[in-house]
Design an enzyme around this catalytic site. Structure first.
Site, short mmCIF file in Angstrom:
data_model
loop_
_atom_site.label_atom_id
_atom_site.label_comp_id
_atom_site.label_asym_id
_atom_site.label_seq_id
_atom_site.Cartn_x
_atom_site.Cartn_y
_atom_site.Cartn_z
N ARG A 17 34.07 44.43 32.64
CA ARG A 17 35.47 44.87 32.73
C ARG A 17 36.34 43.89 31.95
NH1 ARG A 17 39.80 43.76 37.44
NH2 ARG A 17 41.48 44.80 36.32
N ASN A 22 40.77 45.08 44.08
CA ASN A 22 40.61 43.63 43.92
C ASN A 22 40.82 43.01 45.29
OD1 ASN A 22 40.46 44.20 41.22
ND2 ASN A 22 42.37 43.18 40.64
N TYR A 24 40.13 39.34 47.77
CA TYR A 24 39.69 37.95 47.82
C TYR A 24 39.57 37.38 49.22
CZ TYR A 24 40.16 37.77 42.78
OH TYR A 24 39.99 37.99 41.43
N GLU A 78 37.40 43.29 41.36
CA GLU A 78 37.50 41.83 41.37
C GLU A 78 37.16 41.30 42.75
OE1 GLU A 78 41.10 39.77 40.10
OE2 GLU A 78 41.37 41.22 38.48
N GLU A 136 46.65 45.50 39.46
CA GLU A 136 47.42 44.87 40.55
C GLU A 136 48.94 45.02 40.38
OE1 GLU A 136 46.32 40.92 41.60
OE2 GLU A 136 44.22 41.40 41.90
N HIS A 184 46.91 44.55 31.84
CA HIS A 184 46.69 43.44 32.77
C HIS A 184 47.75 42.37 32.49
CE1 HIS A 184 43.39 41.36 35.34
NE2 HIS A 184 44.42 40.55 35.32
C1 NOJ Z 1 43.82 38.84 40.29
C2 NOJ Z 1 44.15 39.00 38.86
O1 NOJ Z 1 43.88 40.30 38.45
C3 NOJ Z 1 43.45 38.00 37.95
O2 NOJ Z 1 44.07 38.04 36.71
C4 NOJ Z 1 43.47 36.62 38.59
O3 NOJ Z 1 42.91 35.67 37.73
C5 NOJ Z 1 42.71 36.67 39.89
N1 NOJ Z 1 43.40 37.59 40.79
C6 NOJ Z 1 42.57 35.33 40.59
O4 NOJ Z 1 43.80 34.82 40.94
#
Ligand code: NOJ
Length: 497
Positions: free
Chosen positions: A99, A331, A333, A402, A189, A144
């Site tokens: 990607r 995405n 985390y 992500e 995002e 992006h």
């Molecule tokens: C989301 C973003 O899409 C990406 O650009 C960023 O590096 C990561 N989060 C980590 O913060």
């Protein structure tokens, strides 16, 4: 010694590192693995071969003090010149897809389609062809975060013509790459674009307009996504036969207590972050979530606005936007606790979505973290989020575009990332096999260490380390490369030792 081992076992269970809890089932046959990057973070060559200036070029040059180490993405990993070497590494990893995103001003230097920069088209053609020649599918993000500066001068995303500009750019990329790219992501995002770019201003374009510019951004960005989708669907899909969707970022919010107030607060926070962008596109009903509309209207009144600060969709727009994604691209985390914030902030001249939502969030400091303190390893939150998406968005196909762990860019022995990846993939398998969620793919963020926006080079998410002081930008695999390669090869996890 015995006592020490005992303590370790307790810690391992608390942190979710208990190897017996790793799901050892095989990934489904149609499940795809990949890794990801974005143009500004990895390409470099910021002014090479006719590329125009974008808002990140401008931001880092004009306000170096806004970047943790004062550095910028002018060269970063230099993937613009090293894409062939990158593809060799991707091939070694064994990924099914890569990607990456397109730099708008590399293709359209002024942002408008009257002048196409052939060198930019050539670069992406070369990258796409090299990937395909090596059996790797390109998954392409159209936008992006690196908006053309010329468009920003006209108000950028807050200009009501933004959707037209984005549609025009989308047309150029479908025309040039759509014969080979079959998997498109429109916008990455939107929340971060609107909150960090237009509310707190810590990201380019650095606008501080919480709850106003921020909401205008929400409205325009979602409409722009829908325009790109419809364009593809009507004019390109019949011949190109690909898929297209929106990337949202959602973290998990766990109610702090069993009280109704906290349960509602956690759900509200999910709706303010994830639902704000997800609900108009993925839900059956469309539109912003009702709770978001209610809470923004309530605070707008307290603040003396004659009507809500939200830019509301018309019924026609709701219909136009609803269903404009072939899948959910997620995405994700980390996880937070959420509690109802009982204190209603009195009148303030500075509104924001955070004040509108009235939720207090925090994390358990015992949850392991990398260098980015907030990105803590909480795999059970990931599983719950996947189930929430299934339940709220009509059981969609989900691609995790992500997911990753941060380190300080200095150590090849990235134990934290090995654990994180294994535990999150285990939670993902639980979501598939125990909760029936249709998760179809996973991208480890990220392929290389790179320029991490306002954090500069102080943070690395990469499977590979990059030496940014060497002009050749050598890439070295971290330990997580071995782990991820073996997961992809065996289509199965290995218990953490
Ligand atoms: C989301 C973003 O899409 C990406 O650009 C960023 O590096 C990561 N989060 C980590 O913060």
């Amino acid at each position: 010694m015995k006592r020490l081992l005992g303590l370790f076992a307790v810690a391992a269970v608390i942190f979710g590192l208990d190897s017996t809890s790793i799901n050892l089932e095989k990934f489904p046959d149609d499940f795809i693995f990949g890794t990801a990057s974005s143009a500004y973070q990895t390409e470099g060559a910021w002014n090479a071969d006719g590329k125009g200036e974008n808002i990140w070029d401008h931001f880092v040059h004009k306000f170096p003090e806004k970047i943790a180490d004062g550095r910028n993405g002018d060269i970063t990993c230099d993937s613009y010149h090293k894409y062939k070497k990158d593809v060799v590494l991707l091939k070694k990893l064994g990924v099914n897809f890569y990607r990456f995103s397109l730099s708008w001003t590399r293709i359209l230097p002024t942002g408008f389609p009257h002048r196409i920069n052939q060198a930019g088209i050539d670069y992406y053609n070369n990258l796409i062809n090299e990937l395909l020649a090596n059996g790797i599918e390109p998954i392409v993000t159209i936008y992006h975060w690196d908006l053309p500066l010329e468009l920003q001068k006209l108000g950028g995303i807050t200009n009501s013509l933004f959707a037209d500009w984005f549609e025009d750019f989308s047309r150029v990329v479908f025309e040039n790459f759509g014969d080979r790219v079959k998997f498109w992501l429109t916008i990455n995002e939107p929340r971060l674009i609107c909150v960090f770019g237009h509310s707190t201003g810590v990201f380019a374009p650095g606008i501080q307009s919480g709850g106003i510019g921020e909401y205008l951004c929400n409205y325009n960005v979602i409409k722009a996504h829908a325009r790109s989708y419809h364009l593809y669907h009507k004019s390109f899909r019949p011949t190109q036969k690909g898929r297209i969707g929106l990337v949202i970022d959602c973290q998990w919010y766990e109610p702090a207590t069993n009280s109704t107030e906290d349960i509602e607060a956690a759900e509200r926070k999910l709706q303010f972050d994830c639902g704000f962008y997800g609900h108009p596109v993925f839900s059956k009903k469309g539109d912003y979530p009702q709770v978001v509309k209610d809470f923004v209207a309530e605070r707008s009144e307290i603040e003396g606005f004659p009507s809500t600060r939200l830019v509301l969709f018309t019924q026609q727009e709701i219909e136009y936007i609803r269903g404009t994604s072939d899948f959910v691209a997620l995405n994700h985390y980390t996880t937070y606790y959420a509690a109802n914030d009982k204190t209603i902030t009195p009148f303030t001249e500075h509104p924001s979505s955070a004040k509108d939502s009235r939720v207090h969030i925090w994390q358990d400091e015992d949850w392991p973290s990398g260098i980015f303190p907030e990105f803590r390893t909480v795999p059970w939150g990931f599983r719950k989020l996947l189930k929430w998406l299934k339940d709220n968005y009509d059981d969609p196909d989900i691609y995790v575009t992500e997911n990753g762990f941060s380190d300080d860019n200095k150590n090849l022995h990235d134990r934290g990332r090995v654990n994180y990846t294994t535990l999150y993939l285990s939670a993902l398998l639980d979501a598939i096999y125990k909760d029936g969620v249709k998760v179809k793919g996973y991208a480890a963020w990220s392929f290389l260490d790179y320029f991490e926006w306002a954090s500069g080079y102080t943070i690395g998410f990469g499977l590979h380390q990059v030496n940014f002081t060497d002009p050749n930008r050598p890439r070295l695999p971290k330990d997580s490369v071995k782990t991820y390669t073996s997961i992809i090869k065996n289509r199965k996890l290995t218990p953490i030792d």
